[in-house]
Design an enzyme around this catalytic site. Structure first.
Site: not given
Ligand code: ADP
Ligand code: F6P
Length: 332
Positions: A107-108, A138, A180
């Site tokens: 995203g960044s 991740d 996660m």
């Protein structure tokens, strides 16, 4: 280095252990080369609001070993809007920022890509070199074998599972451990292999969420005298508590859920993450010094490399089928 140049450093998206080691390396390498260095507070939000803090050799001392990010991070969905990107470019111009390093996930990187292209538009025509470093627990980026933060998070998960195994073994229990990884099962798969988990439900393999198979594995283990059964569950696939109840009801094996949660994102970065962050940080400054822009720094086959952001973001993620098979063999 020609002229007065200022490097801005930003951390964005979910934080990751090792971001501070990257900030330190970038700042020190840049100061060494004669740049002025500023930290952007809270990601793209801080950029748009011109929330900067000058970074000196002193201010980046004693941060390498800290988890989180000393610059703060935030999510600014409005950065998708071209007018907000225009604002950011105006801030870059006003503050004479000639170079920027964005540390974050995909995203960044998309935000950085938009910023880079925005600078080139005729109404701005502003030269600002943009380089990105992969920072996320991740490990979900196609361009790099490893991201900064993944190794630390993996070690945190392993430490937790080792402890869970102690108490589950004492009680003869099964535990559903939720790990996660936003639509990416690397943390789950690597922790399964390295903790010797008995069952795995993986983001990339939705068919692995087969309740009959999991219950058969738990029942079979109990029948063979296994004292503990660990089921690793990638987050967002199902409710760990409900799954634990179902396993217990169908197998008769006492089962508990354990959602590891945000402990996975915190903590002192491992040596491996510090090294990766440091190498990537110094490499990024070398690129900027050469005037190279619109790049993502990665590690592939143990070598630090760089790719155009547009190319790197278009790379398809390849799931490691061999690792998955190896895990299946070893979890019998
Ligand atoms: P990550 O970098 O960890 O993947 P996010 O997906 O939350 O984290 O993205 C971090 C920030 O990057 C967002 O809050 C937003 O400011 C910026 N960003 C994300 N996607 C875009 C996009 N398509 N266009 C512009 N900016 C974006
Ligand atoms: O990207 C890192 C990550 O921790 C993912 O594993 C998780 O899905 C997400 O961030 C959680 O984000 P938030 O901080 O918004 O809860």
């Amino acid at each position: 280095m020609e002229g007065n140049r200022t490097i801005a450093i930003m951390t964005s998206g979910g934080d990751a252990p090792g971001m501070n080691a990257a900030i330190r390396a970038i700042a020190k390498a840049a100061i060494y080369k004669g740049y002025k260095v500023v930290g952007v507070i809270d990601g793209f939000k801080g950029l748009v609001e011109a929330n900067f803090k000058e970074l000196t050799v002193n201010s980046v001392e004693n941060i390498m070993q800290l988890g989180g990010t000393v610059l703060g991070t935030a999510r600014l969905p409005e950065f998708k809007q071209p007018e907000v990107q225009d604002k950011a470019v105006n801030v870059l111009k006003t503050y004479g920022i000639t170079d920027i390093v964005v540390i974050g996930g995909d995203g960044s990187f998309t935000g950085a890509q938009k910023l880079s292209h925005k600078c080139e538009e005729p109404q701005h025509n502003y030269k600002c070199n943009v380089v990105c470093l992969p920072g996320t627990i991740d490990n979900d980026l196609a361009c790099t074998d490893y991201t900064i933060g993944f190794d630390t998070a993996l070690n945190t998960v392993l430490e937790a599972i080792d402890k869970i195994r102690d108490t589950m073994s004492s009680h003869g229990r099964c535990c559903v451990v939720e790990v996660m990884g936003n639509r990416c099962g690397d943390l789950s798969l690597f922790s399964s292999i390295n903790s010797g988990a008995e069952s795995l439900i993986l983001a990339e393999r939705p068919e692995s969420f087969d309740i009959d198979r999991i219950c058969d594995e738990v029942a079979e283990g109990a029948k063979n005298g296994k004292k503990c059964h660990i089921v690793i569950l990638s987050e967002l696939l199902t409710d760990a508590g409900e799954l634990a109840k179902t396993i217990e009801k169908r197998t008769g094996v006492s089962t508990r859920p354990s959602i590891l949660g945000y402990i996975q994102r915190g903590g002192r970065p491992s040596a491996s993450d510090r090294m990766l962050a440091t190498k990537m940080g110094v490499y990024a400054v070398d690129l900027l010094e050469k005037g190279v822009s619109n790049q993502i720094v990665s590690i592939r086959n143990n070598k630090i490399v760089n790719d155009d952001i547009d190319v790197a973001l278009a790379m398809p993620r390849v799931f490691d089928e061999d690792l998955y098979k190896m895990n299946e063999i070893l979890s019998i």
